[in-house]
Design an enzyme around this catalytic site. Sequence first.
Site, short mmCIF file in Angstrom:
data_model
loop_
_atom_site.label_atom_id
_atom_site.label_comp_id
_atom_site.label_asym_id
_atom_site.label_seq_id
_atom_site.Cartn_x
_atom_site.Cartn_y
_atom_site.Cartn_z
N ASP A 142 0.91 -1.14 0.00
CA ASP A 142 0.00 0.00 0.00
C ASP A 142 0.95 1.19 0.00
OD1 ASP A 142 -1.44 2.29 0.95
OD2 ASP A 142 -3.05 0.93 1.49
N HIS A 143 1.06 1.86 -1.14
CA HIS A 143 2.16 2.84 -1.25
C HIS A 143 2.01 4.00 -0.25
CE1 HIS A 143 -0.57 5.12 -3.87
NE2 HIS A 143 0.24 6.16 -3.74
N HIS B 260 -5.84 2.81 1.35
CA HIS B 260 -5.04 3.93 1.84
C HIS B 260 -5.65 4.63 3.06
CE1 HIS B 260 -3.04 3.18 -1.85
NE2 HIS B 260 -3.77 3.94 -2.63
#
Length: 516
Positions: free
Chosen positions: A203-204, A266
């Site tokens: 999950d950047h 996110h």
Amino acid sequence: MADTSVLPNPLREGIRLHRTPEPCAMVIFGASGDLTKRKLIPALYYLYREHMLPAGLSVIGCARTPATDESFRKELSDAVRNFLHLGSESDAFVKSFGEGIFYITDNFSDQKAYDQLKLLLGRLDRERGTCGNRLFYLATPPSFFPVIVKHLGATGLAKPQVPGRSWTRIILEKPFGRSLATAQELNRVVTSVFDEEQVFRIDHYLGKETVQNLIVFRFANGIFEPFWNRRYIDHVQLAVAEELGVENRGSYYEEAGLVRDMIQNHVLQLLSLVAMEPPAAFEATAVRDEKAKVLKSIRPIPDDRVNDFTVRGQYAAGFVGGQKVPDYRSEPKVSATSATETYAALKLSIDNWRWADVPFYLRSGKRLPKRVSEISIQFRRVPHLLFQGAGGEGIEPNVLSLRIQPNEGISLKFCAKLPGTTMQIRPVQMEFRYGESFGAVPPTAYETLLLDCMLGDATLFNRDDAVEIAWKLMDPILERWQQDGAKGLAFYEAGTWGPAMADALIERDGRKWIRL
Ligand code: BG6
């Protein structure tokens, strides 16, 4: 004073220290896609420039588009130059890195390609010293995940090659399923071949510097944590706003929508970091246990009350940054009658001792006035108004804002006396700005996460249980919206802060969205 010299300090033992990873081979499935050129190769370039990559690191691209080692090398070196706007400074990287780049044309279901991959990996171990260490990166559409994973298992590539001495890891890119059932099925397939410790779900947002700083802010400072609870906090807002529309991703977005694209992953990840209990150590199991625990404490929204706690919107035509932009339904590959949401606002409650009665308001949308992600903690009002008649009626509550992007930083709003002979009060801001304080450009999320994965540190990656809990929370909302179709979808003009119904969601509680 406590004697710390005798017992080992778990915090020191768990901490993520700077180290160079062991040599390895990184295999990118779906290597001809955008992610490789825009994110992965630029991240590797920056890591190389900082001398953080192991010698002998080799990259094998696997994708359906036919290509050769040579043409793939050229494609990647062009990508480094174009996306990072570099000139000759990238030559050394291209030269030294180029020799370690290979390509296999693979439709992902042909066993021959995996046999070829196995041979090549063996050769790299001998010739480039990659020591049996393998990192498989799945950057394909998620529908290919199961077939790739099964073939890796069948070819004997999933298990560490030299037990106890080499490692094999797999990185999955989101989306991890599109509902609880599909996420469970994906986890089942992946963990039937790999052990959960080998699986790194990216999950950047978790790799963003400011998101990591949230953990430092909470747990490396003594003064905030005592206030971090229902006694002092009135409510929390999490906002992730984007100026962009769906770009050329219409067909993906039609299937996904905003909740699947942003909130399930996110935004809930941010929420879990804000709300979790202090972990016992800054290491993968301890941090991820706490995150999963707090997600489990979120009260599910009953399916017959979805409309009381959520608002969904879709952008109509408007102006963003002075440019006229079309409505969502006119975007390429989007249905003219689409009911897909491009905006969502949610009110969530966490049923635990720390957060009882403290609402968490989440909002995210495309085609909003600007790109900004911020977490705002609004504190309770003062218990008694001392300054009646001195502008004191307008005394605003303290707000602590954690700015994830852009202008990364932290600010605290508090009341101050307006200079002068009369007693007038105005809110002011105390600011910390990352750029100014450290004067350094933080690494991109992919640099941090790729390096962590090579080092075997899963602290900033999503775990199977957290993914499933997040879907469990979102499923009733998505199912209700699916049943209602366009009924209940509120339209908002592109370039505005979302539908009026979203204002009503928070104003009903006597609160307001914080200006971003
Ligand atoms: C991605 C979403 O995960 O995050 C995109 O799929 C979104 O739709 C992007 O634009 C936002 O990321 P960032 O880092 O630009 O805030």
